[in-house]
Design a protein around this motif. Structure first.
Motif, PDB file in Angstrom:
ATOM      1  N   LEU A 187       0.831  -1.201   0.000  1.00 36.96           N
ATOM      2  CA  LEU A 187       0.000   0.000   0.000  1.00 36.96           C
ATOM      3  C   LEU A 187       0.864   1.249   0.000  1.00 36.96           C
ATOM      4  N   PRO A 188       0.663   2.164  -0.956  1.00 35.05           N
ATOM      5  CA  PRO A 188       1.399   3.437  -0.906  1.00 35.05           C
ATOM      6  C   PRO A 188       0.762   4.437   0.044  1.00 35.05           C
ATOM      7  N   LEU A 189      -0.416   4.094   0.633  1.00 33.35           N
ATOM      8  CA  LEU A 189      -1.117   5.020   1.516  1.00 33.35           C
ATOM      9  C   LEU A 189      -0.307   5.303   2.783  1.00 33.35           C
ATOM     10  N   GLU A 190      -0.574   6.487   3.360  1.00 39.13           N
ATOM     11  CA  GLU A 190       0.098   6.847   4.596  1.00 39.13           C
ATOM     12  C   GLU A 190      -0.444   6.033   5.771  1.00 39.13           C
ATOM     13  N   ALA A 191       0.348   5.940   6.828  1.00 36.20           N
ATOM     14  CA  ALA A 191      -0.064   5.235   8.032  1.00 36.20           C
ATOM     15  C   ALA A 191      -1.321   5.883   8.611  1.00 36.20           C
ATOM     16  N   GLY A 192      -2.278   5.040   8.996  1.00 37.27           N
ATOM     17  CA  GLY A 192      -3.524   5.533   9.554  1.00 37.27           C
ATOM     18  C   GLY A 192      -4.629   5.686   8.536  1.00 37.27           C
ATOM     19  N   ALA A 193      -4.290   5.481   7.258  1.00 36.80           N
ATOM     20  CA  ALA A 193      -5.284   5.651   6.195  1.00 36.80           C
ATOM     21  C   ALA A 193      -5.560   4.339   5.470  1.00 36.80           C
ATOM     22  N   GLU A 194      -5.262   3.219   6.123  1.00 37.81           N
ATOM     23  CA  GLU A 194      -5.392   1.916   5.466  1.00 37.81           C
ATOM     24  C   GLU A 194      -6.818   1.608   5.031  1.00 37.81           C
ATOM     25  N   GLN A 195      -7.794   2.205   5.682  1.00 38.17           N
ATOM     26  CA  GLN A 195      -9.195   1.960   5.343  1.00 38.17           C
ATOM     27  C   GLN A 195      -9.782   3.040   4.429  1.00 38.17           C
ATOM     28  N   PHE A 196      -8.919   3.859   3.863  1.00 42.28           N
ATOM     29  CA  PHE A 196      -9.381   4.903   2.949  1.00 42.28           C
ATOM     30  C   PHE A 196     -10.138   4.256   1.786  1.00 42.28           C
ATOM     31  N   PRO A 197     -11.413   4.602   1.587  1.00 47.98           N
ATOM     32  CA  PRO A 197     -12.198   3.943   0.532  1.00 47.98           C
ATOM     33  C   PRO A 197     -11.736   4.358  -0.855  1.00 47.98           C
ATOM     34  N   PRO A 198     -11.634   3.415  -1.786  1.00 49.70           N
ATOM     35  CA  PRO A 198     -11.199   3.773  -3.143  1.00 49.70           C
ATOM     36  C   PRO A 198     -12.235   4.643  -3.838  1.00 49.70           C
ATOM     37  N   PRO A 199     -11.801   5.585  -4.641  1.00 47.59           N
ATOM     38  CA  PRO A 199     -12.745   6.442  -5.372  1.00 47.59           C
ATOM     39  C   PRO A 199     -13.358   5.686  -6.546  1.00 47.59           C
ATOM     40  N   ASP A 200     -14.411   6.257  -7.125  1.00 51.58           N
ATOM     41  CA  ASP A 200     -15.029   5.657  -8.318  1.00 51.58           C
ATOM     42  C   ASP A 200     -14.107   5.797  -9.529  1.00 51.58           C
ATOM     43  N   VAL A 201     -13.364   6.891  -9.576  1.00 52.37           N
ATOM     44  CA  VAL A 201     -12.475   7.159 -10.699  1.00 52.37           C
ATOM     45  C   VAL A 201     -11.344   8.044 -10.189  1.00 52.37           C
ATOM     46  N   VAL A 202     -10.165   7.897 -10.784  1.00 53.39           N
ATOM     47  CA  VAL A 202      -9.025   8.736 -10.415  1.00 53.39           C
ATOM     48  C   VAL A 202      -8.777   9.755 -11.517  1.00 53.39           C
ATOM     49  N   PHE A 203      -8.700  11.022 -11.127  1.00 53.89           N
ATOM     50  CA  PHE A 203      -8.287  12.084 -12.046  1.00 53.89           C
ATOM     51  C   PHE A 203      -6.797  12.287 -11.806  1.00 53.89           C
ATOM     52  N   ASN A 204      -5.999  11.790 -12.731  1.00 52.38           N
ATOM     53  CA  ASN A 204      -4.551  11.838 -12.552  1.00 52.38           C
ATOM     54  C   ASN A 204      -3.987  13.138 -13.098  1.00 52.38           C
ATOM     55  N   ILE A 205      -3.340  13.905 -12.235  1.00 57.42           N
ATOM     56  CA  ILE A 205      -2.732  15.159 -12.656  1.00 57.42           C
ATOM     57  C   ILE A 205      -1.267  15.199 -12.218  1.00 57.42           C
ATOM     58  N   ILE A 206      -0.653  14.012 -12.097  1.00 58.55           N
ATOM     59  CA  ILE A 206       0.779  13.927 -11.797  1.00 58.55           C
ATOM     60  C   ILE A 206       1.547  14.041 -13.109  1.00 58.55           C
ATOM     61  N   HIS A 207       2.335  15.082 -13.230  1.00 61.64           N
ATOM     62  CA  HIS A 207       3.148  15.288 -14.425  1.00 61.64           C
ATOM     63  C   HIS A 207       4.486  14.584 -14.261  1.00 61.64           C
ATOM     64  N   GLY A 208       5.014  14.095 -15.368  1.00 63.62           N
ATOM     65  CA  GLY A 208       6.364  13.550 -15.355  1.00 63.62           C
ATOM     66  C   GLY A 208       6.437  12.124 -14.845  1.00 63.62           C
TER      67      GLY A 208
END
Length: 363
Positions: free
Chosen positions: A75-96
């Motif tokens: 999991l790349p999520l931060e500690a304490g966020a393991e139960q973060f619900p997945p979104p319906d869709v990801v809007f990716n705006i990471i460049h490079g």
């Protein structure tokens, strides 16, 4: 789309050289997504690769925070966020690197989460300037004259490669093969400086290009859609410095844009057709900005590169070009999400299972 609000995971930041640009782009997207259709869940990828989702990820990344990673190695999520619900869709705006080269997309496909923009193949190809040129050359599309080499090849025969580059004339541009926002690019006016400049480029990547420094106008075209995309009229970047570098793009804002570019109809149509061909040839999807050079003396047109996750800041060319087609900024964002969901639904219907009808593998 369905009547309920769509949860949109707004993915931004990242470990690439364009981390800061991504934060600014994501803020603009967050401010303009239609609240009647979408519920935004910011997901800030910190410089250490950890996904920050708690509190205000925008503020946390802007402050340079490096969150602690979850104890789960997958999991790349931060500690304490393991139960973060997945979104319906990801809007990716990471460049490079990381966000624009297929890495994030492959991970999201494993999670079966739709995402905006092109697929892994197109992203990997266009992020790598060397490979993109080879594909476009195979399609008969003119690319900026260049030479390319790996770090291993350079170490084996530096003098030979410099001799190859001399055939390109002066000035030259030296570029890391995988980079964006003009980071790591240097202009060379004297062959005596070429060796040092190449070695500097290898600080950013293990493969580099040396390109002709054409006396040319910088023309850009936006493409939005799938198999039959919308192609904008060309726009022009009016550069104030040596070239359209990072500072000009984002920091001092001296360079200006002209939309549409002052081109005769025949040349504008030619460039638009080349943009469409370049997009389709690499299996483009969602969006891209295709950058061209038009040589001042001859009028010859060359493809420079394609940006598959172009900037969405207030001064970015892509949204302005598409707005000029008659599609407002907010509607552009909605269309990108709709395209992401449509592609996901298309792939769900594909047959991926195979059973031979035999137990030959059981023993």
């Amino acid at each position: 789309m369905d009547n309920h609000l769509v949860d949109v995971g707004l993915l931004f930041g990242g470990e690439s050289l364009e981390h800061e640009v991504s934060i600014v782009s994501a803020r603009s997207v967050a401010q303009n997504l239609d609240p009647a259709l979408f519920c935004i869940k910011p997901i800030g990828v910190a410089r250490n690769g950890v996904w920050a989702v708690l509190g205000d990820p925008f503020e946390r990344l802007s402050n340079g925070e490096l969150p602690e990673k979850s104890s789960c190695p997958f999991l790349p999520l931060e500690a304490g966020a393991e139960q973060f619900p997945p979104p319906d869709v990801v809007f990716n705006i990471i460049h490079g690197a990381g966000g624009e080269d297929g890495q994030i997309q492959g991970y999201l496909e494993l999670l079966k989460i739709p995402y905006t923009g092109a697929g892994r193949l197109a992203l990997a190809l266009t992020m790598d300037k060397w490979m993109a040129k080879r594909v476009w050359e195979s399609e008969g599309l003119p690319v900026t004259p260049y030479r390319a080499i790996s770090e291993e090849g350079w170490n084996q025969d530096q003098d030979g490669f410099i001799e190859q580059c001399k055939a390109l004339g002066m000035p030259l541009f030296v570029k890391p093969s995988n980079s964006g926002s003009s980071v790591g690019i240097e202009k060379v006016r004297d062959f005596a400086d070429l060796q040092k400049t190449i070695e500097n480029a290898f600080l950013y990547d293990r493969r580099i290009l040396v390109e002709s420094g054409l006396d040319a106008r910088e023309i850009e075209v936006a493409v939005l859609g799938g198999d039959d995309p919308i192609v904008s009229m060309p726009g022009e970047v009016l550069v104030t410095g040596e070239f359209y570098d990072f500072a000009d793009k984002y920091v001092n804002g001296k360079s200006q844009t002209l939309i549409p570019a002052e081109l005769d109809d025949e040349l504008a149509k030619k460039i638009m057709g080349m943009a469409r061909r370049a997009f389709v040839s690499i299996d483009g999807y969602g969006l891209a900005r295709v950058d061209f050079f038009v040589q001042r003396e001859t009028g010859d047109v060359f493809i420079n590169e394609m940006n598959t996750i172009p900037g969405f800041t207030s001064i970015s060319m892509f949204p302005k070009l598409i707005e000029n087609v008659g599609i407002p900024y907010r509607e552009q964002l909605t269309r990108l999400i709709e395209l992401a969901i449509a592609r996901d639904r298309q792939m769900v219907d594909k047959q991926i299972d195979f059973h031979s009808g035999s137990e030959w593998f059981s023993s």
